[in-house]
Design a protein around this motif. Structure first.
Motif: not given
Length: 210
Positions: A195-199
């Protein structure tokens, strides 16, 4: 945090990245917002002519010339726009997701086994590798258009495992499509939805503990 499964609690030893919308951006609207400025007309063009299903067949290995001819026969008045899809394809992959690329390169630097598995036409993938040289860094890649198989077909996951001598239960697959994640799970892999790099960083921290 993304949902995942861990077959038999097996530690992750192989990390497999999807490419489009995980490592590089993809959006056909980028050139076509110029070629078909009217949003409704452009949406109709993608819904009825150069559809996702039509484009997927190039990912399965169909030649672009054949693909264009099929549509031009049905929509002769749209011939120029149909040919524009391949002609302007480089604009569609407008930039890399730098944070995702950094994650992948960090894993390689750590000595992790990293490969890629992608639905991609063979010729556009060759072009993408020249545009984005980091795609040459992982140990290898399975490109759907080169082998005539596409995600989420079970056979493409089995082919990737065989090609790179991987243990399926020790594979972690990262993909932005839920159906492709589900396909990997059906093949006995572990998988997370991007979903996104942080996740993704959080998922990797959790899953690479052992």
């Amino acid at each position: 945090m993304s949902e995942t499964i861990r077959p038999e609690g097996r530690p992750v030893r192989h990390i497999v990245f999807d490419i489009g919308k995980v490592l590089i951006h993809y959006d056909p609207n980028i050139p076509f917002s110029r070629l078909i400025p009217d949003e409704t007309e452009r949406r109709e063009f993608f819904d009825k002519i150069c559809t996702q299903d039509w484009n997927l067949e190039q990912d399965r290995g169909r030649d672009w010339g054949e693909a264009e001819a099929l549509l031009i026969e049905q929509f002769p008045d749209k011939a120029e726009l149909i040919r524009a899809f391949r002609l302007h394809w480089p604009e569609m992959v407008s930039h890399a997701y730098d944070s995702s690329v950094d994650i992948m390169l960090d894993l390689i630097q750590q000595g992790r086994d990293v490969t890629m598995l992608t639905n991609f036409a063979a010729d556009t993938f060759r072009q993408a590798r020249e545009m984005y040289p980091f795609l040459k860094i992982p140990r290898g890649v399975t490109v759907s258009g080169e082998i005539g198989l596409i995600k989420p077909d079970l056979a493409i996951y089995e082919t990737h495992v065989k090609s790179f001598e991987l243990d399926p239960a020790a594979c972690l697959f990262i993909d932005d499509s839920q159906k492709n994640v589900d396909g990997a799970i059906a093949a006995g892999w572990q998988s997370v939805l991007f979903t996104d790099p942080e996740t993704l960083r959080a998922d990797l921290k959790r899953l690479l503990l052992n």
